[in-house]
Design a protein around this motif. Structure first.
Motif, PDB file in Angstrom:
ATOM      1  N   SER A   1      38.714  26.881  49.561  1.00 56.70           N
ATOM      2  CA  SER A   1      40.048  27.917  49.681  1.00 56.70           C
ATOM      3  C   SER A   1      40.367  28.702  48.471  1.00 56.70           C
ATOM      4  O   SER A   1      40.465  30.296  48.480  1.00 56.70           O
ATOM      5  CB  SER A   1      40.846  26.670  50.032  1.00 56.70           C
ATOM      6  N   ILE A   2      40.001  27.799  47.216  1.00 56.95           N
ATOM      7  CA  ILE A   2      40.367  28.534  45.790  1.00 56.95           C
ATOM      8  C   ILE A   2      39.341  29.746  45.679  1.00 56.95           C
ATOM      9  O   ILE A   2      39.596  30.523  45.418  1.00 56.95           O
ATOM     10  CB  ILE A   2      40.640  27.449  45.398  1.00 56.95           C
ATOM     11  N   THR A   3      38.324  29.516  46.519  1.00 59.36           N
ATOM     12  CA  THR A   3      37.081  30.528  45.391  1.00 59.36           C
ATOM     13  C   THR A   3      36.938  31.275  46.524  1.00 59.36           C
ATOM     14  O   THR A   3      37.033  32.416  46.891  1.00 59.36           O
ATOM     15  CB  THR A   3      35.572  29.287  46.498  1.00 59.36           C
ATOM     16  N   GLY A   4      37.448  31.513  47.960  1.00 58.03           N
ATOM     17  CA  GLY A   4      37.262  32.608  49.029  1.00 58.03           C
ATOM     18  C   GLY A   4      39.023  33.230  48.562  1.00 58.03           C
ATOM     19  O   GLY A   4      38.559  34.595  48.610  1.00 58.03           O
ATOM     20  N   LEU A   5      39.543  32.864  48.346  1.00 62.29           N
ATOM     21  CA  LEU A   5      41.455  33.420  48.119  1.00 62.29           C
ATOM     22  C   LEU A   5      40.877  34.257  46.934  1.00 62.29           C
ATOM     23  O   LEU A   5      41.064  35.796  46.661  1.00 62.29           O
ATOM     24  CB  LEU A   5      42.137  32.920  47.896  1.00 62.29           C
ATOM     25  N   ALA A   6      39.485  33.485  45.745  1.00 60.41           N
ATOM     26  CA  ALA A   6      39.981  34.506  44.606  1.00 60.41           C
ATOM     27  C   ALA A   6      38.939  35.574  45.010  1.00 60.41           C
ATOM     28  O   ALA A   6      38.763  36.938  44.124  1.00 60.41           O
ATOM     29  CB  ALA A   6      39.102  33.260  43.800  1.00 60.41           C
ATOM     30  N   ILE A   7      37.924  35.431  45.078  1.00 65.13           N
ATOM     31  CA  ILE A   7      36.531  36.638  45.774  1.00 65.13           C
ATOM     32  C   ILE A   7      38.111  37.736  46.683  1.00 65.13           C
ATOM     33  O   ILE A   7      37.113  38.669  46.923  1.00 65.13           O
ATOM     34  CB  ILE A   7      35.432  35.858  47.421  1.00 65.13           C
ATOM     35  N   VAL A   8      38.952  37.284  47.906  1.00 66.27           N
ATOM     36  CA  VAL A   8      39.631  38.402  48.249  1.00 66.27           C
ATOM     37  C   VAL A   8      40.222  39.013  47.304  1.00 66.27           C
ATOM     38  O   VAL A   8      40.372  40.190  47.582  1.00 66.27           O
ATOM     39  CB  VAL A   8      39.847  37.631  50.022  1.00 66.27           C
TER      40      VAL A   8
ATOM     41  N   PHE B   1      35.489  35.770  39.010  1.00 65.49           N
ATOM     42  CA  PHE B   1      37.236  34.613  38.942  1.00 65.49           C
ATOM     43  C   PHE B   1      36.432  36.198  36.590  1.00 65.49           C
ATOM     44  O   PHE B   1      37.288  35.973  36.492  1.00 65.49           O
ATOM     45  CB  PHE B   1      35.611  33.785  38.444  1.00 65.49           C
ATOM     46  N   ALA B   2      35.239  36.818  36.626  1.00 63.89           N
ATOM     47  CA  ALA B   2      35.557  37.640  35.842  1.00 63.89           C
ATOM     48  C   ALA B   2      36.165  38.354  35.670  1.00 63.89           C
ATOM     49  O   ALA B   2      36.528  39.288  34.514  1.00 63.89           O
ATOM     50  CB  ALA B   2      33.883  37.523  35.309  1.00 63.89           C
ATOM     51  N   HIS B   3      36.860  39.251  36.313  1.00 60.90           N
ATOM     52  CA  HIS B   3      37.115  40.078  36.861  1.00 60.90           C
ATOM     53  C   HIS B   3      38.730  40.006  36.321  1.00 60.90           C
ATOM     54  O   HIS B   3      39.615  40.857  36.215  1.00 60.90           O
ATOM     55  CB  HIS B   3      37.492  40.979  38.775  1.00 60.90           C
ATOM     56  N   ALA B   4      39.060  38.241  36.248  1.00 58.77           N
ATOM     57  CA  ALA B   4      40.467  38.048  36.352  1.00 58.77           C
ATOM     58  C   ALA B   4      41.167  37.123  35.301  1.00 58.77           C
ATOM     59  O   ALA B   4      42.171  37.496  34.354  1.00 58.77           O
ATOM     60  CB  ALA B   4      41.809  36.759  37.595  1.00 58.77           C
ATOM     61  N   ILE B   5      39.945  36.440  34.333  1.00 63.65           N
ATOM     62  CA  ILE B   5      39.934  35.570  33.522  1.00 63.65           C
ATOM     63  C   ILE B   5      38.530  36.065  32.575  1.00 63.65           C
ATOM     64  O   ILE B   5      37.838  35.823  32.349  1.00 63.65           O
ATOM     65  CB  ILE B   5      40.345  34.209  34.492  1.00 63.65           C
ATOM     66  N   PRO B   6      38.995  35.368  31.162  1.00 64.90           N
ATOM     67  CA  PRO B   6      37.933  35.451  29.833  1.00 64.90           C
ATOM     68  C   PRO B   6      37.230  34.524  31.069  1.00 64.90           C
ATOM     69  O   PRO B   6      37.604  33.286  30.898  1.00 64.90           O
ATOM     70  CB  PRO B   6      39.212  35.284  28.825  1.00 64.90           C
ATOM     71  N   LEU B   7      35.250  34.495  30.045  1.00 66.86           N
ATOM     72  CA  LEU B   7      34.716  34.150  30.765  1.00 66.86           C
ATOM     73  C   LEU B   7      34.414  33.418  31.144  1.00 66.86           C
ATOM     74  O   LEU B   7      33.822  32.796  31.905  1.00 66.86           O
ATOM     75  CB  LEU B   7      34.681  32.789  29.315  1.00 66.86           C
TER      76      LEU B   7
ATOM     77  N   ASP C   1      50.035  38.833  43.924  1.00 66.60           N
ATOM     78  CA  ASP C   1      51.184  39.416  44.469  1.00 66.60           C
ATOM     79  C   ASP C   1      50.549  39.984  45.060  1.00 66.60           C
ATOM     80  O   ASP C   1      50.663  40.051  46.364  1.00 66.60           O
ATOM     81  CB  ASP C   1      51.790  40.862  43.273  1.00 66.60           C
ATOM     82  N   ARG C   2      49.197  39.646  45.138  1.00 66.62           N
ATOM     83  CA  ARG C   2      47.800  40.144  46.589  1.00 66.62           C
ATOM     84  C   ARG C   2      47.614  39.296  47.178  1.00 66.62           C
ATOM     85  O   ARG C   2      46.887  39.341  48.832  1.00 66.62           O
ATOM     86  CB  ARG C   2      46.796  40.626  45.791  1.00 66.62           C
ATOM     87  N   ILE C   3      48.383  37.963  47.431  1.00 69.46           N
ATOM     88  CA  ILE C   3      47.793  36.588  47.480  1.00 69.46           C
ATOM     89  C   ILE C   3      48.486  36.809  49.437  1.00 69.46           C
ATOM     90  O   ILE C   3      48.051  36.318  49.957  1.00 69.46           O
ATOM     91  CB  ILE C   3      48.385  35.567  47.121  1.00 69.46           C
ATOM     92  N   PRO C   4      50.096  37.333  49.152  1.00 71.24           N
ATOM     93  CA  PRO C   4      49.820  37.635  51.443  1.00 71.24           C
ATOM     94  C   PRO C   4      48.984  38.646  51.906  1.00 71.24           C
ATOM     95  O   PRO C   4      48.895  38.432  53.189  1.00 71.24           O
ATOM     96  CB  PRO C   4      51.319  37.918  50.662  1.00 71.24           C
ATOM     97  N   ASP C   5      48.916  39.527  50.879  1.00 68.35           N
ATOM     98  CA  ASP C   5      47.708  40.008  51.901  1.00 68.35           C
ATOM     99  C   ASP C   5      46.676  40.363  51.999  1.00 68.35           C
ATOM    100  O   ASP C   5      45.789  40.449  53.168  1.00 68.35           O
ATOM    101  CB  ASP C   5      48.178  41.516  51.220  1.00 68.35           C
TER     102      ASP C   5
ATOM    103  N   ALA D   1      43.961  29.933  37.840  1.00 68.41           N
ATOM    104  CA  ALA D   1      44.576  30.844  36.794  1.00 68.41           C
ATOM    105  C   ALA D   1      44.094  32.441  37.693  1.00 68.41           C
ATOM    106  O   ALA D   1      44.866  32.916  37.860  1.00 68.41           O
ATOM    107  CB  ALA D   1      43.610  30.593  35.768  1.00 68.41           C
ATOM    108  N   VAL D   2      42.466  32.768  38.476  1.00 67.87           N
ATOM    109  CA  VAL D   2      42.625  34.012  39.142  1.00 67.87           C
ATOM    110  C   VAL D   2      43.849  33.941  40.003  1.00 67.87           C
ATOM    111  O   VAL D   2      43.991  35.456  40.256  1.00 67.87           O
ATOM    112  CB  VAL D   2      41.296  33.700  39.442  1.00 67.87           C
ATOM    113  N   LEU D   3      44.321  33.491  40.752  1.00 67.77           N
ATOM    114  CA  LEU D   3      45.390  33.107  41.671  1.00 67.77           C
ATOM    115  C   LEU D   3      46.625  33.881  41.793  1.00 67.77           C
ATOM    116  O   LEU D   3      47.137  34.566  41.893  1.00 67.77           O
ATOM    117  CB  LEU D   3      45.303  32.065  42.630  1.00 67.77           C
ATOM    118  N   VAL D   4      46.742  33.306  40.010  1.00 66.62           N
ATOM    119  CA  VAL D   4      48.112  33.732  39.752  1.00 66.62           C
ATOM    120  C   VAL D   4      48.176  34.703  38.420  1.00 66.62           C
ATOM    121  O   VAL D   4      49.082  35.593  38.939  1.00 66.62           O
ATOM    122  CB  VAL D   4      48.174  32.849  38.292  1.00 66.62           C
ATOM    123  N   VAL D   5      47.018  35.677  38.241  1.00 62.74           N
ATOM    124  CA  VAL D   5      46.756  36.607  37.723  1.00 62.74           C
ATOM    125  C   VAL D   5      46.877  37.774  38.997  1.00 62.74           C
ATOM    126  O   VAL D   5      47.687  38.657  38.899  1.00 62.74           O
ATOM    127  CB  VAL D   5      45.060  37.009  37.312  1.00 62.74           C
ATOM    128  N   TYR D   6      45.939  37.353  39.835  1.00 58.82           N
ATOM    129  CA  TYR D   6      46.445  38.105  41.043  1.00 58.82           C
ATOM    130  C   TYR D   6      47.299  37.773  41.769  1.00 58.82           C
ATOM    131  O   TYR D   6      47.332  37.997  43.724  1.00 58.82           O
ATOM    132  CB  TYR D   6      45.256  38.258  42.348  1.00 58.82           C
TER     133      TYR D   6
END
Length: 454
Positions: A316-323, A342-348, A234-238, A227-232
């Motif tokens: 990978s999910i944790t690391g990508l979410a942080i970056v 996680f808090a930046h991207a999704i509620p709670l 557009d930033r995944i390739p970078d 869910a965090v990665l979906v929110v961001y």
């Protein structure tokens, strides 16, 4: 305390120096080549065996599925949430790339460990199947190597109190305090009661609890991370470009990030990768030795999934979410950094991380209690099992109120001390792993050919 910390720091610098990184990656690469990249190529077969392995009538104590869940209960824990964050904080985004490298070659290492564990396991006087590095060293190598098995058991007995006990409770206590205002000592006492209640049932109860909790919490955490990665999105390739670039180039200081050299990315990526997936550490084969199976290679194919699931998926999910969230430049570290991402991207999001950390850490304490218990049993016999379980349970709340920095340092050091005897044994016994694997697949092809003719 400063003197003790300085001593451990010095030892850590030696055991996690260039020789150790070369050993971990080198042995894994050697096994991967010797197996002709089979662990990667046969990944799908491993998942099929995992699903069919929920039930098995082979010799052993727990199903192949629950053996992997017990192993995963010990590997999916603080390392996936706080460990990945710490690696990125200390080594920059490039540390995640080196974690991936450790995992890809680590699949061959984990496969080999499980094959040898089942091949050379023993049955104790209570009828339980016991195995692991100390047993495949004792039964697979000549008597002149016996001291190596004793060394592994000694380091394994003590390492568990770091990586598998105090580190876990410390991280949970910090997360529960920061997110829910629960005092550290309360978290420690609650964990102590829960751990004690499960441990009295031995491997079968641990496997039952792990078989239910681990899949549930892993899916829950992965879903939140996606869910965090979906929110961001557009930033995944970078982010991936930054991770790969940072793996081979120094990262300049920015925001709250102090900057990191390439060596730091490699050092912390490999160290935290091993801390998380435990490939080469020699811990997981202790669980796989208890699997109900008559075929070592079959269990090896299931075992290697642990490294893939732990690092290639969860870390990978944790690391990508942080970056992708940009949280890596905030100056935060450990579980607080992952919570912020996680808090930046999704509620709670921070509460989700706290709950996941608590459950993962709880199952890790259970899994590692079994590992250390078998090491203690190897050294002192079955009479030491009950006293060990009591001591293990009592230590749980101590970790909750101790210094996080020193605990991480001690756990990191003891990990390396465990890995050395195991990696030596894997290298020496590799011809047997290759031979058993070759024989298994020849037999499988013959069975397939016979069925097609019929």
């Amino acid at each position: 305390m400063e003197v003790v910390t300085d001593i451990v720091n010095t030892i850590n610098g030696v055991v996690w120096g260039v020789p150790m990184l070369v050993m971990i990656l080198g042995v894994g690469l050697y096994l991967s080549i010797g197996l002709k990249l089979m662990p990667i190529l046969k990944l799908g077969r491993g998942f099929k065996l995992l699903w069919s392995g929920r039930q098995s009538d082979g010799k052993g104590d727990v199903s192949p599925f629950n053996a992997l869940m017990t192993s995963l209960s010990a590997t999916i824990g603080t390392g996936n949430i706080a460990g990945v964050a710490t690696a990125i904080f200390l080594g920059g985004p490039g540390a995640l790339f080196w974690m991936w490298c450790t995992a890809l070659v680590g699949m061959a290492t984990k496969f080999s460990e499980a094959v040898l564990a089942v091949k050379f396991r023993e049955t104790d006087s209570s009828g339980n199947h016991i195995g692991g590095p100390m047993y495949y060293i004792k039964n697979g190598l000549s008597s002149k190597w016996a001291w190596l098995g004793t060394a592994f058991a000694f380091f394994g007995a003590f390492a568990g109190f770091g990586i598998g006990n105090t580190v876990q409770t410390n991280s949970v206590a910090d997360a529960m305090s920061a997110n829910f205002g629960v005092p550290n000592w309360v978290t420690g006492l609650v964990l102590m009661v829960l751990v004690g209640a499960v441990l009295m049932g031995g491997i079968k109860r641990i496997a039952e609890v792990a078989g239910k909790l681990v899949p549930l919490m892993t899916v829950f955490y992965i879903t939140a991370g996606l869910a965090v990665l979906v929110v961001y999105a557009d930033r995944i390739p970078d982010a991936i470009s930054l991770i790969i670039h940072s793996a081979f180039n120094p990262v300049a200081a920015q925001g709250g990030f102090a900057g990191a050299a390439v060596w730091a990315a490699i050092r912390f990526g490999v160290a935290r990768g091993v801390f998380s997936n435990e490939a080469g550490l020699g811990s997981a084969p202790i669980a796989h030795a208890a699997a109900k199976t008559n075929e070592p290679v079959k269990q090896g194919l299931v075992a290697m999934l642990g490294t893939f699931i732990d690092t290639i998926i969860v870390c990978s999910i944790t690391g990508l979410a942080i970056v992708v969230s940009g949280a890596w430049t905030s100056g935060e570290t450990g579980a607080a950094l992952t919570s912020q991402a996680f808090a930046h991207a999704i509620p709670l999001g921070n509460y989700i991380v706290a709950i996941a950390l608590a459950v993962f850490a709880f199952t890790t304490i259970l899994g590692w209690s079994f590992y250390s218990e078998k090491c203690v049993q190897y050294l002192f016999g079955e009479k030491a099992i009950k006293p060990f379980r009591l001591i293990w349970t009592i230590v749980v709340p101590i970790g909750a109120v101790s210094s996080l920095e020193f605990i991480w340092l001690l756990a990191d050091t003891l990990n390396a001390m465990m890995a050395i005897p195991n990696l030596i044994a894997l290298a020496l016994l590799s011809p047997m792993v290759f031979a058993l694997t070759r024989e298994y697949f020849i037999k499988q092809r013959q069975i397939k050919a016979d069925s097609e003719q019929a």
